[in-house]
Design an enzyme around this catalytic site. Sequence first.
Site, PDB file in Angstrom:
ATOM      1  N   GLN A 217      11.125  43.509  37.946  1.00 50.39           N
ATOM      2  CA  GLN A 217       9.691  43.284  38.012  1.00 50.39           C
ATOM      3  C   GLN A 217       9.041  43.755  36.713  1.00 50.39           C
ATOM      4  O   GLN A 217       8.502  44.842  36.638  1.00 50.39           O
ATOM      5  CB  GLN A 217       9.130  44.018  39.233  1.00 50.39           C
ATOM      6  CG  GLN A 217       7.667  43.808  39.507  1.00 50.39           C
ATOM      7  CD  GLN A 217       7.265  42.368  39.630  1.00 50.39           C
ATOM      8  OE1 GLN A 217       7.157  41.678  38.624  1.00 50.39           O
ATOM      9  NE2 GLN A 217       7.023  41.900  40.816  1.00 50.39           N
ATOM     10  N   PHE A 218       9.123  42.929  35.687  1.00 51.29           N
ATOM     11  CA  PHE A 218       8.599  43.327  34.383  1.00 51.29           C
ATOM     12  C   PHE A 218       7.088  43.489  34.392  1.00 51.29           C
ATOM     13  O   PHE A 218       6.526  44.201  33.581  1.00 51.29           O
ATOM     14  CB  PHE A 218       9.031  42.356  33.292  1.00 51.29           C
ATOM     15  CG  PHE A 218       8.220  41.095  33.243  1.00 51.29           C
ATOM     16  CD1 PHE A 218       7.146  40.992  32.381  1.00 51.29           C
ATOM     17  CD2 PHE A 218       8.534  40.029  34.057  1.00 51.29           C
ATOM     18  CE1 PHE A 218       6.394  39.836  32.329  1.00 51.29           C
ATOM     19  CE2 PHE A 218       7.783  38.877  34.016  1.00 51.29           C
ATOM     20  CZ  PHE A 218       6.716  38.772  33.150  1.00 51.29           C
ATOM     21  N   THR A 219       6.393  42.846  35.343  1.00 50.48           N
ATOM     22  CA  THR A 219       4.935  42.938  35.355  1.00 50.48           C
ATOM     23  C   THR A 219       4.460  44.360  35.665  1.00 50.48           C
ATOM     24  O   THR A 219       3.322  44.702  35.373  1.00 50.48           O
ATOM     25  CB  THR A 219       4.316  41.955  36.357  1.00 50.48           C
ATOM     26  OG1 THR A 219       4.857  42.197  37.648  1.00 50.48           O
ATOM     27  CG2 THR A 219       4.567  40.528  35.933  1.00 50.48           C
TER      28      THR A 219
END
Length: 88
Positions: free
Chosen positions: A47-49
């Site tokens: 989950q890079f966000t």
Amino acid sequence: MRGRGDSEFEAQRLIERMLNYRVFADVDGKMNLSLRDVGGALLLVPQFTLAADTRKGTRPSFTPAAPPKEANACLSICWLAPVRAIHR
């Protein structure tokens, strides 16, 4: 892992914690059992966000996130391989 500069040591520590969190109920209804105890499965979702910096403006910055090539390698080396080796 959180982003740039995270290490395999940190990943290993988080893996052990995830596998040992007591979040499943025992026969008395108490949260005393871990994923290992119940033989559960683990779904890892990158989950890079979560690394987005949204303090300023309306366009988030992903500067704190690891670059894609580094992040993919880290996911494979620091997370997927160790989890597969530890938890079957």
